[in-house]
Every structure is written in structure tokens, then in C-alpha cells.
Design a protein around this motif. Structure first.
Motif, short mmCIF file in Angstrom:
data_model
loop_
_atom_site.label_atom_id
_atom_site.label_comp_id
_atom_site.label_asym_id
_atom_site.label_seq_id
_atom_site.Cartn_x
_atom_site.Cartn_y
_atom_site.Cartn_z
N UNK A 66 -43.46 40.84 -0.81
CA UNK A 66 -43.75 39.51 -1.35
C UNK A 66 -45.05 38.92 -0.82
N UNK A 67 -45.51 39.43 0.32
CA UNK A 67 -46.69 38.90 1.04
C UNK A 67 -46.52 37.41 1.37
N UNK A 68 -45.29 37.05 1.72
CA UNK A 68 -44.97 35.67 2.10
C UNK A 68 -44.24 35.69 3.44
N UNK A 77 -35.88 22.65 6.87
CA UNK A 77 -35.16 21.40 6.66
C UNK A 77 -36.13 20.22 6.61
N UNK A 78 -37.13 20.23 7.51
CA UNK A 78 -38.15 19.18 7.52
C UNK A 78 -39.00 19.21 6.26
N UNK A 79 -39.37 20.42 5.84
CA UNK A 79 -40.19 20.55 4.63
C UNK A 79 -39.42 20.06 3.40
N UNK A 80 -38.14 20.40 3.35
CA UNK A 80 -37.31 19.95 2.24
C UNK A 80 -37.22 18.42 2.24
N UNK A 168 -43.41 25.31 -0.92
CA UNK A 168 -43.39 26.39 0.07
C UNK A 168 -44.34 27.52 -0.34
N UNK A 169 -44.30 27.87 -1.62
CA UNK A 169 -45.13 28.97 -2.10
C UNK A 169 -46.62 28.67 -1.94
N UNK A 170 -46.98 27.40 -2.10
CA UNK A 170 -48.39 27.01 -1.95
C UNK A 170 -48.85 27.16 -0.50
N UNK A 171 -47.89 27.10 0.43
CA UNK A 171 -48.21 27.28 1.85
C UNK A 171 -47.97 28.71 2.32
N UNK A 178 -36.34 32.85 -1.65
CA UNK A 178 -37.65 32.69 -2.29
C UNK A 178 -38.49 33.95 -2.10
N UNK A 179 -38.45 34.48 -0.88
CA UNK A 179 -39.23 35.69 -0.58
C UNK A 179 -38.72 36.86 -1.42
N UNK A 180 -37.38 36.98 -1.56
CA UNK A 180 -36.81 38.07 -2.36
C UNK A 180 -37.22 37.93 -3.83
#
Length: 920
Positions: A66-68, A77-80, A168-171, A178-180
Motif C-alpha cells: 500500500x506504501x502507507x 483517535x485524536x485524528x478522528x 489519513x490518506x492525504x497524510x 485502510x492500508x489493506x
């Protein structure tokens, strides 16, 4: 154990089929731990140096595809929460601690949706539709604001998902699902860059949809192969849950229509010794684990530990098991998900938080600590040896400080410990500064711990696990700056500590292995000891920690408790598959904490017993004596006799004599060993403290009238000083204790009422014409008792509450705050006076009469009790009533009979051959 270990076979396959391209080979295993064991298996099968293949876990492999980068669960949790604040209208936004309660569960659902490659919009909209149907009959007029908010929450779920995913993907970070999902989307690009790389997947059981797709894609390109580890006993039984997933893959994957299915083993049916051991309670299992390990070392030597695994079905058993292992276990490796929530360092940090947050909430200006919070911290095993605060602890206990200011604590402290200063340093509203204080405290504790002690090494691991959480919180609070309230920080800390786990360092290839169920994947051991084989522990049982209902999960092939049970089943039977010796331990108790019925896996082994399996069931219970305990018996040594002689010269008090009658061992502890009760804070006034206050108040009120005849004016003076004097005595006796509210205020009123009632009784007596003259108050008297049965003269000594002359008689009064009735003061026979504790009040008042007899100058004496809980009865004198006639005047005959009985008691106490024997 069979030499045909799974990882040995994998190593052999690698060397046979891929020896010429090891540099391009990537071995993918279910977990990171198996890598070390595979490397060992390879090293044992080669004769010369080779370039080892790349060995990684499946999660690391998917991240590469995935290169993530995977995000930490706390940071996630904080990001959410940031995403939540951006989407949710301000008037409906919740605090972080409230958000975290459901946010963690929702993230798990997002994770499952992504791992199984489902359409999130479809699933999450489905949930909203279900909630709408539930409230189909609710009209617009009947919809409350709370219900509107509830429905809006479900409407927002798809938006929460989309925004979080994109954020998250933008970061370039993501949670596992998500990675899977991104890995599956990136498969084409990934495979285009593979070159000569080849992947070998080994030891898998339950694959999610994303893993299935990735593996099948690589196999279809002839860039990978997969080796299963399933026994034919399970595979040939379509009803057996151990083969639930692998049977699905065998029947559905296209390649198995043209290629062989590898590998089907035949190890489970081989000879095995299986012992099922039932024992009460959790701690019993820990002790049995220690004894099994000890027996195996004695029989086969320490080398057998390398082939032994202890698998804990319940992580809470880790510390009891560690403390139960024999000292001969010098090397061990702990690999399991032990929650930081349960470790002793976290408990200290929790107490530290509680002490300061309570102090700030109570009175932020003076920073008022509650004594229990202070003592909880100072008496904690990680603080008490290093804080140099025992003097302060004793002072708080002795002076009844219920609440104590931060300034007062600093003033009273006489030590020089930096740890103490850090513990009681005042917190301000800066959350980052508070986290830094906790971090500094943990570093100080770490410095105090030794590297030579096994217990200290384990404690250091616990310190490090909490230290990492605190440092992460410091980073997140500095970064996000959405919260700056200490009580909120405390709530968040409690939330995130549940997500953290303790990681232990050990000898992965040497010594005893202690692990959780999931950590046992791919590994084989000769001896396996499994604990907590109870339903609800192993397997874990049903849990609905999800917003997605069961029927929706079934419809979309998401894992339910059925699949989770199947995973447990596979791991259980895999542990047994190649083992020769198996010990299955369970709790036999059917009720109470950690109770439950025997695991279905044990029943399954019994019902489906293989011909070559020796299955034995035993029950181990602690040896219980016929009697719960035998009475303590202490002989009288020369030192004891010296102490008794010393007491006889100083004086036996009436209370010490009744203590001996009640229990000779209590007399031994209090009078011979002179052990005093430990000072503790009386948060609520004890009965004996209340009694002291009443006694001392009466003494001070009546002292001015000693030697005088009491008048109404004197009693009125006592009334006028009553409240002031009782308050003064409370302060003297109860010291810094809180008396202005709660139970203590009630006790203060009780003391006033008791004394008021007593003064009213005295006033009535005076008005009825009685002549009362006070002779002594709280006076100590003593008298020598000479008796031919005693080895030496004995002093009887005691403190008399009040002596008065009343209507031409001497009256000796003993105050009792408890209830005493007339029958308690009547004696019908002298025989056995000192054998029954029910006579203790008679023994006491007659002792006072004996001591004062020679000072009475021939005046008639009465001795008795005034009971404040029975004041209506007035003065309760001792009465000797052998028949219908009774006598309350204490004559010489009564004193003589009394001393005869006391001499019998003293003779027993002073007899060298009569031991102190406990009364039960």
C-alpha cells in the motif's frame, strides 16, 4: 515432539525449491515473532553461510504494497476527533472523553469494512435505514431533540468515514483496514515493479477479503505460493471449526482445481499425553503451572524449557504465574498482549492523577488533598521505599488530618527526596506540564529499580509501557491543543491506557516461553501448558463491540462470534497438533469472579478422543485441615515472667484483667509485647474516641466543684459551658479531624446531648433533695493485693471516673457510653466470677471499690455504672443477690470474696506452667 515442526518444513522447502534465488525470496508469516524461529530453523539446516531470505509479517507486507504507514491507535483517535469536529455542527459536538467512548468502536467497524473490501457507503447507510425502521411509528410532532440528534448521528456515519479516510490518506498514514484496502487498489502497480521477487506465504488460517485477494493475485501471476498448516483429522471433518476457513479456501480458490493443496499434516493423531486439571480459582492455576514446570525440570533438566510453552487464556494470570515459577527458571520470554491498564505502574499513575484532580476540584486555591488519596500514593510499593515520607504518614494518621493542604504537606515534610517534591508539586491548568511531571516521576522510579532483581526488571517493563503512553499524550496534546483541562486529561488517559500494551524483552530462542493465544501462531512445542480453559475465557465468548448488527454482518460476510470462535479453535488445536505433553488447566468454581464452566474444547477432546491420546482428568484442591485453625498457645519463658513481675509491681488495671478473661493471647500482645494499635485517620469518630470526649468534658465541667456540695447554680454553670467544652475536647482528642459536617457533626451533637441528659439527671437529683459532694474526678488509685496463693504481692491499679458522697454514702461511678442494663450489674454467686467475660463490668467496679476501700474511713460504699445509652435507669450499682435479698453496699465480706476470685485469676496469669492459650 515430532521433528516435523511446521517451520522446519518451511525451512526445508525454502532450501530445496528456492536455494538459487534466496535474495529474491520474501517469506510472509502471520506475525513478527515467528521470524526468529524460522531463522533458527534455517540455520539448523545449512552447512555454510547463505544470504537469508527476507522474512516479514503479513501486516508489514501489506504496508509495503500500500506504501502507507500504520498509525498508532491513540493518534488515530485524536485524528478522528479532529475530523469529527470539522463535520459535526457545533451545537451537537461532544467532548473528547464522550466521543472516545463510541469513537473507538466506530473505528473498529471502519476497520472491518475496509479489511473485507465492503462498500462503506452501502453498509453505513444501511445502519441509518435500520434505525429509521425502528422508529417508523414516531411522528414528526413526537420527535424530541434527543431523538433528532440520535438519527442525525447515523446520517453522519458515511461522512465520518469518507472524511477520515481522505484525511489519513492525504497524510500517507492509515489504520489497518485502510492500508489493506489501499494495498488491494495498488496491486497492479506493486506487481509491475516486482522483478524476480517471489513470495512464500506460510502458516495462515483466517484471511480477510483483502488478504485473500492479494495472495490469490500473486499466486495467479505465479509470483507466490502458500503453505497451510492443517491436520487431516480436522480437514476431513467438515463440521470441525479448526478447518472452517481453510476448507473454504480449499473449495473456493481457483488454483486448487489444478494444483495440490499444501500442506495437510498427520500429526494430531500421534501419541499424546493430555492432562486436564481442574482447580479452584485463578491463583490455583498459577500455582499448578509453577509445579508442572518444576516437575519437568526435575525429570528432564532445564533444557526441556526450550521446548515448553505456557499459553495464558487470561492475561491477568501473567503476574501470578511469574511469581509461581521455580527459581531454576533463569531464562524466559514473554510475548503476549498484556494490557497496560492492569500493571502496577499504571495503578500508581492513576492514584497520582486522582490525588491531584480531587485536590484541584475541592479547592484549587489552597489545593486541598484528601488524606486517603495522599496515603494511597505514599504507601504505594513504588513510592514508599523512596519518598522518605513515613514521618508524614504517621503524622497524618496520628492527628486525624482528613483534608490537608499542599502547603501544609510541604511544611510537615522532613525528608529530602526529589520524588516526594515531584509528587506534591502543585499542578496548574497546563496539560503538557502535568504530563511532563508524570514522565519525570516514571523516570525517577526507573532509576530506583535494580537490574539484578527479576521483579524489578519486570517493573521496569511496566514503567516503560506507561512512559510511552505519557510521551505520546504529550506529543498529541502539544500537536492538537483541543483540550486543556486536567480532569479531561485524566479521562483521556484512562481511555488511551486501555489501548496500550506491555511489551516484554526476553530470550526468544532459549528458555521458557510465556505467550497469549494469538502469539502461538505457527509455533510448535513439545510441552504445552494452557490456562483458563473455561467458557468465556478460552474461547472468549460472544461480544457485540460493534455498531453493525449480527444479521448485517452475516449478510455481508463480516466476521461474527462464530468466526472468532473458529479462530480460537484453530489456535487451540494447532497448539496440540505436534505436542507430546499437554496440560489443560481450568477453574472448577461455578460462581464468583473468573468462574465459569469447563471449556467446550476439553469436552470436545473427551468426546472425539483419538486412539493414541492418553487423556487423564484430575482435580487439585488445597489441603484443608480438619479445623480451620488451632488455638494459638504461647508458653511463658523467663522473659515473659520478668515482664509479668514488672506489670505486677506497676499495677494490673481492671481492663487488663478483663482483657485476659476475654482472650489471653490479646493480653499477651497488648501487655507482654506492648503492641499498640496502629494509628489510622479516623475519618468518622470511633466509639472509643467519642467516649473519651464525653469523659474529658465531664471532668473539666465538674472540676471546679471538687470538694463542694453540688448546687443548682453549679449545674447551670456546667450547662453554659457545655458546648464550648465539648468543642474544645473534640479538637484536643480528634485533633485536625473534620467535625463541621457529616457523621462527625452528628457525633458532636450526640456528645452534647449525652452530657445534657446527664446534667439534667444531676439537676433533678439536687431538686429532689439529694446531697451530692464530688470527691474525685478521673483519679488514679492503686492497692496492693496480698494473697497466699500468689507468688508475690500484686498491685491493682486503675483510673476512676468519679467518686462522690451522696446522701451519706460513698459512690464510685464508672461512665459507659455504651448500653448497660441493671442485670449486667447483679451477681448471684462468686464461683466462676473471672471465667465469664459477661462479668467484666462487675470485675471493674469492684476493683475500684477494692482500691478505694482503705480511703473510705468506714463510710458505706456503692460502686456502679452510669450508662449514657440507658440514662433513664440512673446509677446502676453492683448488687450481690445470692437469693431474693440483695445487697448494694460493698461490705468487707464482698471485698474479701472478690479478692479471692481475683487471686485465682492472677495465679493463672502468673503461673509459669500455664501458657497463654487463645480463646476461639
Amino acid at each position: 515432539m515430532s521433528n516435523n515442526r511446521f517451520l522446519d518444513k518451511i525451512a526445508k522447502t525454502i532450501l530445496e525449491l528456492h536455494a538459487d534465488k534466496l535474495a529474491d525470496l520474501v517469506v510472509v508469516l502471520p506475525n513478527k515473532r515467528a521470524k526468529v524461529f524460522l531463522m533458527e530453523a534455517l540455520s539448523l539446516q545449512i552447512q555454510s553461510n547463505i544470504l537469508a531470505p527476507k522474512i516479514i509479517s503479513v501486516e508489514d507486507f501489506v504496508q509495503e504494497v500500500a506504501t502507507i504507514r500504520a498509525i498508532d491507535s491513540i493518534e488515530l483517535l485524536f485524528e478522528f476527533f479532529q475530523v469529527y469536529l470539522q463535520i459535526t455542527p457545533i451545537e451537537r459536538q461532544e467532548t473528547f472523553e464522550s466521543f472516545a467512548n463510541w469513537g473507538k468502536m466506530l473505528l473498529q467497524d471502519f476497520n472491518e469494512i475496509d479489511r473485507y473490501l465492503l462498500n462503506p457507503q452501502h453498509i453505513l447507510s444501511y445502519l441509518k435505514d435500520i434505525e429509521d425502521i425502528k422508529r417508523w411509528g414516531v411522528t414528526v410532532e413526537n420527535k424530541t431533540q434527543l431523538l433528532e440528534n440520535y438519527i442525525d448521528f447515523w446520517k453522519l456515519l458515511p461522512l465520518y468515514y469518507d472524511q477520515l479516510y481522505e484525511h489519513l490518506k492525504s497524510n500517507n498514514v492509515g489504520y489497518q483496514g485502510l492500508i489493506y484496502r489501499e494495498a488491494v487498489g495498488n496491486l497492479k502497480q506493486f506487481t509491475e515493479k516486482l522483478g524476480q521477487k517471489y513470495f512464500l506465504f506460510a502458516g495462515f488460517n483466517a484471511l480477510n477479503a483483502a488478504e485473500e485477494k492479494i495472495i490469490q493475485h500473486l499466486i495467479g501471476l505465479q509470483k507466490a505460493s502458500i503453505y497451510w498448516d492443517i491436520d487431516q483429522v480436522f480437514l476431513n471433518d467438515p463440521q470441525h471449526d479448526a478447518s472452517l476457513f481453510i476448507n473454504r479456501f480449499k473449495s473456493k480458490w481457483k488454483q486448487y482445481k489444478t494444483h495440490p493443496f499444501e500442506w495437510i499434516m498427520n500429526d494430531f493423531a500421534q501419541p499424546k499425553n493430555i492432562q486436564v486439571i481442574g482447580t479452584p480459582k485463578t491463583i490455583g492455576q498459577a500455582k499448578i503451572v509453577g509445579s508442572i514446570v518444576k516437575e519437568r525440570i526435575a525429570e528432564f533438566g532445564v533444557a526441556t524449557l526450550k521446548k515448553t510453552a505456557i499459553v495464558l487464556g487470561d492475561e491477568h494470570l501473567l503476574l501470578p504465574v511469574l511469581h509461581s515459577l521455580p527459581n531454576s527458571v533463569e531464562k524466559l520470554n514473554i510475548t503476549m498482549g498484556y494490557s497496560s491498564k492492569n500493571n502496577p505502574v499504571q495503578i500508581l499513575v492513576n492514584k497520582f492523577f486522582k490525588m491531584h484532580t480531587n485536590a484541584m476540584a475541592r479547592d484549587n486555591a489552597s489545593y486541598l488533598f484528601y488524606y486517603k488519596d495522599v496515603l494511597d500514593v505514599l504507601n504505594h510499593p513504588l513510592v514508599a521505599p523512596y519518598a522518605q515520607a513515613q514521618t508524614l504518614v504517621d503524622f497524618i494518621n496520628k492527628n486525624n488530618y482528613t483534608f490537608i493542604t499542599q502547603r501544609k504537606i510541604t511544611e510537615l515534610y522532613t525528608g529530602s527526596s526529589e520524588m516526594f517534591i515531584l509528587l506534591f508539586k502543585k499542578w496548574d491548568a497546563d496539560c503538557v506540564a502535568v504530563l511532563q511531571s508524570i514522565s519525570d516521576l516514571l523516570l525517577q522510579i526507573k532509576e530506583k529499580l535494580s537490574n539484578d532483581s527479576k521483579d524489578d526488571v519486570i517493573l521496569k517493563t511496566f514503567v516503560y509501557s506507561v512512559f510511552k503512553v505519557i510521551n505520546k499524550l504529550t506529543t498529541y496534546f502539544s500537536k492538537y491543543q483541543v483540550i486543556n483541562k486536567i480532569d479531561t486529561l485524566y479521562t483521556i488517559y484512562k481511555q488511551v491506557i486501555e489501548l496500550a500494551e506491555v511489551s516484554f524483552e526476553g530470550e526468544p530462542l532459549d528458555g521458557l516461553q510465556i505467550m497469549g493465544v494469538l502469539e502461538s501462531r505457527v509455533l510448535d512445542f513439545d510441552t504445552v501448558i494452557i490456562t483458563s480453559m473455561n467458557e468465556g475465557k478460552f474461547p472468549a465468548g460472544k461480544s457485540q463491540n460493534s455498531f453493525i448488527p449480527y444479521d448485517v454482518k452475516r449478510e455481508y460476510d463480516l466476521p461474527t462470534f462464530k468466526e472468532k470462535d473458529a479462530i480460537y479453535t484453530y489456535h487451540f488445536y494447532h497448539l496440540l497438533q505436534r505436542a507430546s505433553n499437554v496440560y489443560l488447566l481450568y477453574n472448577t468454581e461455578s460462581d464468583g469472579i473468573d468462574a465459569g464452566e469447563k471449556s467446550r474444547f476439553i469436552t470436545q477432546l473427551e468426546v472425539e478422543k483419538q486412539p493414541n491420546h492418553a487423556l487423564k482428568t484430575t482435580f487439585l484442591y488445597p489441603n484443608l485441615p480438619e479445623e480451620a485453625s488451632s488455638p494459638m498457645v504461647i508458653s511463658k519463658t523467663s522473659k515473659v515472667m520478668e515482664r509479668l513481675f514488672e506489670i505486677a509491681k506497676k499495677g494490673f488495671s481492671p481492663s487488663s484483667l478483663t482483657t485476659y478473661i476475654r482472650n489471653p493471647i490479646q493480653f499477651y500482645l497488648q501487655r507482654i509485647l506492648q503492641i499498640k494499635e496502629v494509628d489510622e485517620v479516623e475519618e468518622n469518630i470511633a466509639l472509643n474516641t467519642l467516649g473519651t470526649i464525653i469523659h474529658e468534658s465531664l471532668k473539666v465541667l465538674f472540676e471546679p466543684f471538687i470538694g463542694q456540695i453540688l448546687t443548682e447554680k453549679a449545674i447551670q454553670q456546667c450547662f453554659s459551658l457545655l458546648e464550648k467544652e465539648v468543642l474544645e475536647q473534640f479538637k484536643l482528642v480528634y485533633k485536625e479531624g473534620e467535625i463541621n459536617k457529616g457523621k462527625n457533626l452528628l457525633a458532636f451533637e450526640v456528645a452534647k446531648r449525652n452530657i445534657t441528659n446527664f446534667l439534667n439527671l444531676e439537676l433533678k437529683s439536687i431538686r429532689d433533695g439529694e446531697m451530692i459532694k464530688i470527691i474525685a474526678l478521673e483519679q488514679t488509685y492503686e492497692r496492693e493485693l496480698l494473697h497466699p496463693d500468689l507468688p508475690f504481692p500484686v498491685i491493682i491499679k486503675g483510673n476512676v471516673d468519679r467518686i462522690e458522697e451522696r446522701n451519706g454514702k460513698l459512690r464510685i461511678v464508672d461512665y459507659k457510653t455504651g448500653k448497660v442494663e441493671k442485670r449486667n450489674m447483679v451477681l448471684k454467686s462468686w464461683e466462676g466470677l473471672t471465667e465469664d467475660i459477661k462479668n467484666e463490668k462487675i470485675i471493674q467496679v469492684l476493683a475500684y471499690a477494692f482500691m478505694y476501700q482503705e480511703l473510705a474511713n468506714g463510710m458505706p460504699i456503692e460502686a456502679g455504672i452510669i450508662s449514657f445509652k440507658n440514662l433513664k435507669a440512673g446509677f446502676l450499682p453492683f448488687e450481690f443477690k445470692p437469693d431474693k435479698a440483695s445487697e448494694s453496699i460493698i461490705t468487707s465480706f464482698i471485698i474479701e470474696e472478690y479478692t479471692q476470685q481475683i487471686a485465682i485469676l492472677l495465679k493463672e496469669i502468673l503461673d509459669e506452667k500455664t501458657p497463654f492459650e487463645e480463646k476461639i
